[in-house]
Each structure stands twice: as C-alpha cells, then as structure tokens.
Design an enzyme around this catalytic site. Structure first.
Site, PDB file in Angstrom:
ATOM      1  N   ASP A 111       0.784  -1.156   0.057  1.00  0.00           N
ATOM      2  CA  ASP A 111       0.129  -0.082   0.114  1.00  0.00           C
ATOM      3  C   ASP A 111       0.951   1.293  -0.095  1.00  0.00           C
ATOM      4  O   ASP A 111       1.949   1.345   0.657  1.00  0.00           O
ATOM      5  CB  ASP A 111      -1.002  -0.104   1.382  1.00  0.00           C
TER       6      ASP A 111
ATOM      7  N   ASP B 110      -3.447   4.839  -2.211  1.00  0.00           N
ATOM      8  CA  ASP B 110      -4.624   5.052  -1.241  1.00  0.00           C
ATOM      9  C   ASP B 110      -5.022   6.327  -1.995  1.00  0.00           C
ATOM     10  O   ASP B 110      -4.389   7.324  -2.215  1.00  0.00           O
ATOM     11  CB  ASP B 110      -4.386   5.165   0.129  1.00  0.00           C
TER      12      ASP B 110
ATOM     13  N   GLU C   2      -7.021   3.798  -6.118  1.00  0.00           N
ATOM     14  CA  GLU C   2      -8.092   3.566  -5.436  1.00  0.00           C
ATOM     15  C   GLU C   2      -8.785   4.792  -5.603  1.00  0.00           C
ATOM     16  O   GLU C   2      -8.450   5.836  -5.083  1.00  0.00           O
ATOM     17  CB  GLU C   2      -8.099   3.585  -3.826  1.00  0.00           C
TER      18      GLU C   2
ATOM     19  N   HIS D  31     -11.239  -3.690   3.032  1.00  0.00           N
ATOM     20  CA  HIS D  31     -11.327  -3.347   4.521  1.00  0.00           C
ATOM     21  C   HIS D  31     -12.277  -2.310   4.730  1.00  0.00           C
ATOM     22  O   HIS D  31     -12.484  -1.817   5.904  1.00  0.00           O
ATOM     23  CB  HIS D  31      -9.951  -3.356   4.914  1.00  0.00           C
ATOM     24  N   ASP D  32     -12.735  -1.656   3.694  1.00  0.00           N
ATOM     25  CA  ASP D  32     -14.029  -0.505   3.789  1.00  0.00           C
ATOM     26  C   ASP D  32     -15.199  -0.688   3.808  1.00  0.00           C
ATOM     27  O   ASP D  32     -15.916   0.234   3.783  1.00  0.00           O
ATOM     28  CB  ASP D  32     -13.235   0.648   3.246  1.00  0.00           C
TER      29      ASP D  32
HETATM   30  C1  NOJ Z   1      -8.869   4.538   1.863  1.00  0.00           C
HETATM   31  C2  NOJ Z   1      -8.360   3.378   2.813  1.00  0.00           C
HETATM   32  O1  NOJ Z   1      -8.705   2.232   2.158  1.00  0.00           O
HETATM   33  C3  NOJ Z   1      -9.207   3.706   4.269  1.00  0.00           C
HETATM   34  O2  NOJ Z   1      -9.116   2.299   4.934  1.00  0.00           O
HETATM   35  C4  NOJ Z   1      -8.479   4.653   4.984  1.00  0.00           C
HETATM   36  O3  NOJ Z   1      -9.400   4.942   6.024  1.00  0.00           O
HETATM   37  C5  NOJ Z   1      -8.534   5.920   3.925  1.00  0.00           C
HETATM   38  N1  NOJ Z   1      -8.230   5.810   2.677  1.00  0.00           N
HETATM   39  C6  NOJ Z   1      -7.811   6.903   4.679  1.00  0.00           C
HETATM   40  O4  NOJ Z   1      -6.395   6.650   4.339  1.00  0.00           O
END
Ligand code: NOJ
Length: 530
Positions: free
Chosen positions: A98, A200, A263, A324-325
């Site tokens: 990452d 990210d 992302e 994970h989100d």
């Molecule tokens: C995206 C990430 O996937 C997430 O988990 C994170 O909280 C935010 N970006 C901030 O970095």
C-alpha cells in the site's frame, strides 16, 4: 515479451492486522502472513496486496503513516518483510504494498516540522491556510470521517486540511519536494523487490488551488454521514491530477514488471481517465461498481457492458467485491449470491482483487459497542458506517481463536468460526472455499477466462449470461440471480465445468441449460471439445 503478470493474475488483499498473529498479541503480523503463504498457493492466487504495515500511531489502523520506509514493531521488522517477500517470490507469488501518499500521520517528522513555525522549510509540505474572517475554517470542506476537514493549530494560528482524521494531515502535492520524497519512498520498496503499489485515495492528491467551497450535494436526502452533504468537486479528482499520477507511474516504470493500482470511488466515465491519455497513468484503477450496483441481473449486465465500452483500447479492467472499507459480500448478498458474485468476478475480464475471508464466506459479524475500533464508526455511530465487521480475523480452524491467534484477537471473530474455517472447508467439495479454488484453477487454465474477450448473451430476466473467448476457445457463463429455477439458451452445447452449488461438474449440456435457484455455471463450448 511475456505478458505482465498482473494482466492475467488474481490479487488477494490481506489486512495484516487480521490474517495471522504469529507473535501472540492478538494482532496479525508479517511473520503470520509468511506462515500462511502455502495457503495462498493452495488457493491459487497470483499476488497478495498488503494493507499498510508501516510505523503508525494506528489512529486509522496504519493509514496514518509516521515513516514510509520501515515496519511498525506491531507487525515485525524490515527483516521480517524481506523474508516474507523472498518466500512469496520463491513460491511464484507477487507482493503489492500500500502507498498512502495523500496524507501522513500527524506524528510523521515532516508534519512535526511543518507545524513548528510559519517559516519552517517543511511548512509548505502540508496545506496550511489562515482562518476565515470570522475565525472559522478557511472553507467548507469536510472530513470523510465526520466534522470539518480543517483543524486549527494554536502554535501558528493557521488551519491545516485533513480529508480524513485530524491526525492525518494532507500533504501538499503541488510542492516538488513532497513529490520527490514520496517517489523516493516508492523506490525504497521497489528496490527491495516489491511488485507494485496500491495507491490510497489517489483521486484526492491535488486540491483546488483556490480552495473554493464545495457545492452542496443536490442528491443529499438529509440522512447519511456528514461527508455526503457536499459534493467533493473542489477537493477530489481535480484536472491537475493526471500529471501527478504520471509522476508515480514513471517511478514504477524505472523497474521491470511492476504494477500501479489506484483507489478511486468514481463513476465509470471518470475512472477510465486514470489509465492516462498515453497509457501513462495507473495500470488500472479499482472498479468498485459491483459494490454500488443493485444486485439484479439487468443492472449488472448493463454495468459490465457500460464498463467494457468505456475502457480505453488495451486498458486492463478490474472488479472488486470487497475490501477493508466495505461490508462483506456475504453479508450484503447472503452466501448463495456471494457464490454467484465469486463466479462473476472470476470469469469477467481483467484483474480480480479478492479480499481475505470472502473465500470462506465470512458474513455479518456483530461488533459489540465496547469492542468497536474503527474511528469513523465511532465518530458517526448513528450512520452505521463502522468498518470493523469487514476486518475481523481470518478463520483457519475450529480452535478458540480460530487458529488466528493464541490470544483474544483485537476484533471479535465471526460467530460461526467453529464451522466456517479453512480446515473444515478445504476438503468439502460443496463449500464456498472449494468453489473459489475451482474458479481460480479454471481461470488460470483457460486462456479465454484470463485473457479472452467478453460478450453479453441474451438471457431471461433475472439471469445473466455471457461468453468469453480466445482463439478457438469459447466459455459460457450463466448466472441465476433469483431463487426460482430458470432456463438459459446458449449459443452451443458444451461441458459444465463448475456450478456454484458444487455438485455438478463435468456434465454434458445442451444449448438449453437449466439453472436451479441461485445457481451459476461455467460451460466450455463443445466447439472446442475434442
Ligand atoms: C482509504 C483506505 O482504504 C481507508 O481504509 C482509509 O481509512 C482511508 N483511505 C484514509 O487513508
């Protein structure tokens, strides 16, 4: 030239806190991942992507980086990382890490210097602004995790911007030194041998130079988390961004056969621009639309067609079912349709990115209020945005802590972990795990699946059918999105290779194929059977 590995490969995301705890503190670590590499080989994926393991105060569980070039002691050491990388490579597995370039931790030495004084050489590395005339924040931008995007720093009387937590100040990507510093951090990992980066929130990197107010969101219904009140027009996806991405890509391209993934939660017409006008952007942006589209055959078919039509020539597609989100796919759809989703994801064009635990169908996990950890969930509890349920430990066996740890894990395990675990499911041909393994093997064995073209077929309402072909090889996929049986007409007869229900395999099929409720099948056309 051999094909790039990431064009035909499948990537498996590991959230290091939750995969395997080797040190015995209830939190996963790099040594734990290393011990589970043989599982990934057995499953049949090609690469793993590790969410952040860098030194961090863990306010956002590692997405608040305090040092881009080291490993947090919670996860191990650089030596552990090198060992993991070498052993992954020895097994033919690639490793993607990452990259979190939009913001650092507020404990990062760069920010500590930046906040020290108006004249510090690192002042311009972050986004500092004077208060508005009334003393309030410089504009109306909001934090994704609730509340204003600006925090007043008493030392200098200015505000700094943070798209996420106040402990995650945004870097100033208009500053050349910032770019160089992040590029150097990338080279640090590339030289160690990593196979690429997942970037990210790449769409956030450049903000409006004039810091204009974001417009109200016309679709806001008065509900939903704070961030949805406004569109992110001036803070995200700005016209100056492509040049920044070209810079990241050129660093990755200094090394052979690495990948740059980004992302960006954006509509299709906007994400396709991230490939770059001259193939100089991301190798691919994540495509999150399977998470956002109603789970109906017509809507999904239209989505795939729209995406396929919008992709630039030669651009690598991608499909995501979980991360994970996001809520777990088996929680959103139930296990029967989660199996359909797996079959869909692993038979579409592009690079599928799988999320650990989805292959064993981890579904809804209840997190008692006192065990909630996600800062967003805690800040905006009323909106049920907590991401903890998607981050619970991997379930390896039927022991107390599911073989994840010898100690109580940092988040609770899914209630069904005694039966829903790898040990229990790996030899059960009807399990979702067996289905994943079969699909991954099929995808690897059939060029039509990992490299072929995609064409939608006419199919009854509530079913979706398509063809993949490469040279003489033709494969049909038919999916029933409904609980009632259905009959799908295919262009040719063939041999059924796999069913989502596990019990049909190597069956001869005619041109009409009956599907049970919630059943999906993959069929090799008789044209290519000898
Ligand atoms: C995206 C990430 O996937 C997430 O988990 C994170 O909280 C935010 N970006 C901030 O970095």
């Amino acid at each position: 030239m051999p094909e790039n590995w990431w064009r035909s490969g499948v990537i498996y995301q590991i959230y290091p806190r939750s995969f395997q705890d080797a040190s015995g503190d209830g939190v996963g670590d790099l040594e734990g991942v290393r011990r589970r590499l043989d599982y990934l080989v057995w499953l049949g994926v090609d690469a793993l992507w590790l969410s952040p393991f860098y030194p961090s105060p863990m306010k956002d569980f590692g997405y608040d980086v305090a040092d881009y070039c080291d490993v947090d002691p919670l996860f191990g050491s650089l030596a552990d990382f090198d060992r993991l990388l070498a052993e992954a490579h020895a097994r033919g597995l690639k490793v993607v890490v990452d990259l979190v370039p939009n913001h650092t931790s507020d404990r990062h030495p760069w920010f500590l210097a930046s906040r020290r004084s108006l004249n510090d050489p690192k002042r311009d590395w972050y986004l500092w602004r004077d208060p508005a005339p009334d003393g309030g924040p410089p504009n109306n931008w909001l934090s994704h995790f609730g509340g204003p995007g600006w925090t007043l720093d008493e030392t200098t009387g200015q505000y700094y911007y943070h798209a996420f937590l106040r402990e995650q100040p945004d870097l100033n990507w208009r500053n050349k030194q910032v770019r160089e510093a992040i590029h150097d951090a990338m080279r640090f990992w590339l030289r160690r041998g990593v196979d690429g980066f997942r970037v990210d929130v790449v769409s956030h990197l450049i903000k409006d130079a004039l810091f204009r107010d974001n417009p109200p969101n016309p679709d806001w219904d008065g509900k939903g988390p704070d961030i949805t009140r406004l569109t992110q027009f001036y803070s995200v996806n700005r016209p100056e961004l492509p040049e920044v991405i070209i810079g990241l890509r050129s660093v990755v391209d200094e090394f052979p056969d690495r990948v740059l993934i980004g992302e960006a939660y954006l509509p299709i017409d906007q994400i396709v621009a991230y490939y770059g006008e001259h193939n100089d952007g991301l190798n691919f942006p994540f495509n999150f639309h399977l998470l956002q589209t109603p789970w109906r055959a017509g809507a999904l078919g239209d989505l795939i067609s729209r995406y396929e039509a919008a992709l630039p020539q030669g651009a690598q597609p991608n499909w995501v079912l979980g991360n994970h989100d996001q809520r777990r796919v088996a929680d959103r759809l139930g296990e029967a349709q989660a199996r359909i989703a797996a079959l869909l994801q692993l038979t579409l064009r592009g690079t599928p990115t799988l999320y650990y635990g989805d292959e064993i169908g981890i579904g809804k996990v209840i997190i008692p209020p006192e065990r909630q950890r996600d800062p967003w969930g805690r800040n905006e509890a009323a909106f049920n945005v907590g991401r903890d349920p998607a981050r619970t430990p991997m379930q390896w066996d039927g022991t107390d802590f599911a073989g994840f740890s010898r100690h109580e894990p940092w988040l609770p395990l899914s209630a069904d972990h005694a039966s829903r675990n790898v040990e229990n499911m790996r030899f059960d041909e009807d399990s979702i795990l067996a289905l994943y393994k079969h699909l991954l093997a099929l995808r690897r064995d059939h060029t039509a699946l990992h490299a072929g073209a995609w064409r939608r077929l006419v199919a009854p309402e509530k079913t979706l059918a398509y063809e993949r072909h490469f040279g003489d090889e033709r494969i049909f996929v038919a999916l029933n999105l409904d609980a009632a049986a259905a009959l799908v007409q295919l262009p040719a007869s063939g041999r059924l290779l796999v069913s989502t229900q596990g019990d049909r395999r190597d069956e001869t099929t005619g041109v009409a194929v009956s599907l049970r409720g919630d059943e999906g099948v993959v069929i090799l056309s008789s044209d290519c059977l000898t």
